[in-house]
Design a protein around this motif. Structure first.
Motif, PDB file in Angstrom:
ATOM      1  N   LEU A  77       0.824  -1.208   0.000  1.00 20.20           N
ATOM      2  CA  LEU A  77       0.000   0.000   0.000  1.00 20.20           C
ATOM      3  C   LEU A  77       0.860   1.261   0.000  1.00 20.20           C
ATOM      4  O   LEU A  77       0.523   2.252  -0.653  1.00 20.20           O
ATOM      5  CB  LEU A  77      -0.935   0.009   1.207  1.00 20.20           C
ATOM      6  N   VAL A  78       1.959   1.223   0.727  1.00 17.41           N
ATOM      7  CA  VAL A  78       2.849   2.385   0.753  1.00 17.41           C
ATOM      8  C   VAL A  78       3.369   2.682  -0.653  1.00 17.41           C
ATOM      9  O   VAL A  78       3.384   3.833  -1.099  1.00 17.41           O
ATOM     10  CB  VAL A  78       4.027   2.166   1.734  1.00 17.41           C
ATOM     11  N   TYR A  79       3.788   1.636  -1.351  1.00 14.75           N
ATOM     12  CA  TYR A  79       4.274   1.842  -2.726  1.00 14.75           C
ATOM     13  C   TYR A  79       3.175   2.427  -3.609  1.00 14.75           C
ATOM     14  O   TYR A  79       3.414   3.364  -4.376  1.00 14.75           O
ATOM     15  CB  TYR A  79       4.762   0.529  -3.327  1.00 14.75           C
ATOM     16  N   ILE A 125       0.567   4.193  -2.795  1.00 15.37           N
ATOM     17  CA  ILE A 125       0.288   5.587  -2.439  1.00 15.37           C
ATOM     18  C   ILE A 125       1.312   6.506  -3.084  1.00 15.37           C
ATOM     19  O   ILE A 125       0.973   7.531  -3.686  1.00 15.37           O
ATOM     20  CB  ILE A 125       0.290   5.768  -0.908  1.00 15.37           C
ATOM     21  N   ARG A 126       2.583   6.156  -2.971  1.00 14.08           N
ATOM     22  CA  ARG A 126       3.635   6.995  -3.535  1.00 14.08           C
ATOM     23  C   ARG A 126       3.531   7.054  -5.064  1.00 14.08           C
ATOM     24  O   ARG A 126       3.712   8.112  -5.666  1.00 14.08           O
ATOM     25  CB  ARG A 126       5.012   6.471  -3.108  1.00 14.08           C
ATOM     26  N   ARG A 127       3.236   5.926  -5.661  1.00 13.67           N
ATOM     27  CA  ARG A 127       3.146   5.911  -7.125  1.00 13.67           C
ATOM     28  C   ARG A 127       1.967   6.751  -7.615  1.00 13.67           C
ATOM     29  O   ARG A 127       2.097   7.530  -8.557  1.00 13.67           O
ATOM     30  CB  ARG A 127       3.002   4.475  -7.613  1.00 13.67           C
ATOM     31  N   CYS A 128       0.814   6.601  -6.966  1.00 13.20           N
ATOM     32  CA  CYS A 128      -0.357   7.390  -7.360  1.00 13.20           C
ATOM     33  C   CYS A 128      -0.128   8.875  -7.097  1.00 13.20           C
ATOM     34  O   CYS A 128      -0.589   9.730  -7.857  1.00 13.20           O
ATOM     35  CB  CYS A 128      -1.599   6.903  -6.617  1.00 13.20           C
ATOM     36  N   HIS A 129       0.592   9.161  -6.029  1.00 20.07           N
ATOM     37  CA  HIS A 129       0.914  10.557  -5.731  1.00 20.07           C
ATOM     38  C   HIS A 129       1.824  11.134  -6.813  1.00 20.07           C
ATOM     39  O   HIS A 129       1.649  12.279  -7.254  1.00 20.07           O
ATOM     40  CB  HIS A 129       1.586  10.634  -4.362  1.00 20.07           C
ATOM     41  N   GLN A 130       2.768  10.340  -7.247  1.00 15.52           N
ATOM     42  CA  GLN A 130       3.678  10.767  -8.313  1.00 15.52           C
ATOM     43  C   GLN A 130       2.915  11.007  -9.621  1.00 15.52           C
ATOM     44  O   GLN A 130       3.250  11.916 -10.392  1.00 15.52           O
ATOM     45  CB  GLN A 130       4.758   9.712  -8.516  1.00 15.52           C
ATOM     46  N   GLU A 131       1.889  10.218  -9.857  1.00 17.84           N
ATOM     47  CA  GLU A 131       1.081  10.343 -11.070  1.00 17.84           C
ATOM     48  C   GLU A 131      -0.051  11.355 -10.900  1.00 17.84           C
ATOM     49  O   GLU A 131      -0.892  11.494 -11.796  1.00 17.84           O
ATOM     50  CB  GLU A 131       0.515   8.976 -11.444  1.00 17.84           C
ATOM     51  N   ASN A 132      -0.082  12.009  -9.742  1.00 20.27           N
ATOM     52  CA  ASN A 132      -1.079  13.044  -9.452  1.00 20.27           C
ATOM     53  C   ASN A 132      -2.510  12.503  -9.478  1.00 20.27           C
ATOM     54  O   ASN A 132      -3.451  13.207  -9.869  1.00 20.27           O
ATOM     55  CB  ASN A 132      -0.946  14.214 -10.437  1.00 20.27           C
ATOM     56  N   ARG A 133      -2.674  11.279  -9.054  1.00 17.85           N
ATOM     57  CA  ARG A 133      -4.010  10.666  -8.966  1.00 17.85           C
ATOM     58  C   ARG A 133      -4.520  10.865  -7.542  1.00 17.85           C
ATOM     59  O   ARG A 133      -4.475   9.970  -6.706  1.00 17.85           O
ATOM     60  CB  ARG A 133      -3.925   9.186  -9.343  1.00 17.85           C
ATOM     61  N   ILE A 189       5.737   9.223   3.722  1.00 20.86           N
ATOM     62  CA  ILE A 189       5.254   8.424   2.595  1.00 20.86           C
ATOM     63  C   ILE A 189       5.024   9.295   1.366  1.00 20.86           C
ATOM     64  O   ILE A 189       5.344   8.915   0.234  1.00 20.86           O
ATOM     65  CB  ILE A 189       3.956   7.684   2.979  1.00 20.86           C
ATOM     66  N   LEU A 190       4.474  10.486   1.575  1.00 24.83           N
ATOM     67  CA  LEU A 190       4.111  11.355   0.449  1.00 24.83           C
ATOM     68  C   LEU A 190       5.242  12.272  -0.002  1.00 24.83           C
ATOM     69  O   LEU A 190       5.077  13.032  -0.954  1.00 24.83           O
ATOM     70  CB  LEU A 190       2.893  12.198   0.836  1.00 24.83           C
ATOM     71  N   ASP A 191       6.385  12.187   0.672  1.00 23.92           N
ATOM     72  CA  ASP A 191       7.524  13.017   0.292  1.00 23.92           C
ATOM     73  C   ASP A 191       8.286  12.350  -0.852  1.00 23.92           C
ATOM     74  O   ASP A 191       9.153  11.494  -0.634  1.00 23.92           O
ATOM     75  CB  ASP A 191       8.445  13.231   1.504  1.00 23.92           C
ATOM     76  N   LEU A 192       7.967  12.746  -2.060  1.00 27.79           N
ATOM     77  CA  LEU A 192       8.580  12.128  -3.238  1.00 27.79           C
ATOM     78  C   LEU A 192       9.983  12.652  -3.518  1.00 27.79           C
ATOM     79  O   LEU A 192      10.699  12.103  -4.364  1.00 27.79           O
ATOM     80  CB  LEU A 192       7.696  12.360  -4.471  1.00 27.79           C
ATOM     81  N   SER A 195      12.341  12.645  -1.333  1.00 35.21           N
ATOM     82  CA  SER A 195      13.290  11.918  -0.490  1.00 35.21           C
ATOM     83  C   SER A 195      12.964  10.440  -0.545  1.00 35.21           C
ATOM     84  O   SER A 195      11.956  10.022  -1.119  1.00 35.21           O
ATOM     85  CB  SER A 195      13.213  12.416   0.957  1.00 35.21           C
ATOM     86  N   ASN A 196      13.842   9.638   0.047  1.00 31.54           N
ATOM     87  CA  ASN A 196      13.609   8.197   0.104  1.00 31.54           C
ATOM     88  C   ASN A 196      13.289   7.748   1.530  1.00 31.54           C
ATOM     89  O   ASN A 196      13.525   6.604   1.906  1.00 31.54           O
ATOM     90  CB  ASN A 196      14.820   7.430  -0.436  1.00 31.54           C
ATOM     91  N   GLN A 197      12.732   8.674   2.321  1.00 30.84           N
ATOM     92  CA  GLN A 197      12.405   8.334   3.709  1.00 30.84           C
ATOM     93  C   GLN A 197      11.368   7.221   3.802  1.00 30.84           C
ATOM     94  O   GLN A 197      11.323   6.493   4.793  1.00 30.84           O
ATOM     95  CB  GLN A 197      11.872   9.578   4.433  1.00 30.84           C
ATOM     96  N   GLY A 198      10.516   7.120   2.781  1.00 22.99           N
ATOM     97  CA  GLY A 198       9.477   6.099   2.814  1.00 22.99           C
ATOM     98  C   GLY A 198       9.926   4.730   2.358  1.00 22.99           C
ATOM     99  O   GLY A 198       9.116   3.794   2.316  1.00 22.99           O
ATOM    100  N   ASP A 199      11.201   4.574   2.026  1.00 21.71           N
ATOM    101  CA  ASP A 199      11.672   3.279   1.518  1.00 21.71           C
ATOM    102  C   ASP A 199      11.527   2.157   2.540  1.00 21.71           C
ATOM    103  O   ASP A 199      11.079   1.054   2.207  1.00 21.71           O
ATOM    104  CB  ASP A 199      13.139   3.388   1.080  1.00 21.71           C
TER     105      ASP A 199
END
Length: 261
Positions: free
Chosen positions: A60-62, A64-72, A119-122, A124-128
């Motif tokens: 789910l974390v992945y 969220i980040r991917r959808c956030h990157q795609e502006n969904r 998680i939403l900080d694209l 940085s890699n803090q959410g890794d």
């Protein structure tokens, strides 16, 4: 068949090697990305991790980040809501145990904000690490936030008497006694299972808190790993001081009970 590309993790561990998702999480991510939104929504409704089709929190974390990157944005909100639902009780249990009720709601909100801020900080890699061991990552976030509230609570307890005037602070005193009763009643500790909330009021605030953390939560007094919360770190005192408090608390409780545990 279209090949689905998964973004790699870039953050490194203490050995200098990049974090790696487990094969199970990688497989779930590929599967989730192949679903349409309605199919994904059905899968996210599965809350029991033992049920086939359950997507792990790391997945789910992945997403969220991917959808956030795609502006969904709508999908980000839906995924975020599902993840909060899964971890809300875990966070609340941790927060409510060691903090007075007056701090719990604010601390809970700050833990959620800190976790999803990472998680939403694209940039940085803090959410890794949240995609590798989500619950351990979440506990670290919670401990960092709770540390500030622990400090405030210690300062408040230093100025408040445990036998406070009930006319001035009846609500807080009652809530504190209720919390201690819950802690004791839920404990399976064989050594101190005769201790009650009322007897714990014989102890000073520092003694009581140290005693509960040691005998009911089973925290270590000290540990060389800086990422493990210990009683010594909690109070920001030496292990010698913590052992003095614990000895004093145990002596008081033994004397009250006629020397019998």
């Amino acid at each position: 068949m279209k090949t689905i590309k998964i973004d790699p993790l870039t953050r490194t561990n203490s050995d200098g090697k990049p974090y790696q998702r487990t094969p199970q999480v990688e497989s779930q991510i590929v599967e989730a990305l192949a679903l349409d939104e309605s199919e994904l929504a059905e899968r996210l409704d599965i809350r029991d991790f033992r049920t086939e089709g359950y997507f792990r929190e790391e997945c789910l974390v992945y997403l969220i980040r991917r959808c956030h990157q795609e502006n969904r944005k709508d999908q980000v909100n839906k995924l975020t809501e599902k993840l909060i639902q899964r971890c809300a009780r875990h966070i609340n249990d941790r927060v409510s145990f060691s903090l007075d009720p007056i701090y719990v709601d604010d601390c809970f909100r700050e833990v959620i904000a800190a976790a999803f801020g990472q998680i939403l900080d694209l940039d940085s890699n803090q959410g890794d690490f949240a995609q590798v061991r989500f619950w351990l990552w979440l506990d670290r976030i919670a401990s960092n936030v709770m540390g500030r509230y622990w400090k405030q609570q210690r300062e408040d307890w230093a100025t408040d008497s445990i036998d406070c005037d009930e006319d001035e602070d009846e609500g807080r005193s009652r809530a504190l006694r209720q919390k201690l009763e819950e802690v004791v009643s839920q404990s399976t500790s064989p050594d101190w299972n005769s201790v009650t909330a009322e007897t714990l009021r014989l102890l000073s605030p520092n003694e009581r808190q140290a005693f509960l953390l040691r005998h009911y939560v089973e925290w270590e007094i000290e540990n060389q790993n800086p990422e493990i919360m210990t009683i010594s770190r909690y109070f920001n005192r030496s292990s010698r001081t913590i052992r003095y408090w614990l000895t004093s608390a145990e002596n008081k409780l033994q004397n009250w009970n006629g020397g019998q545990r």
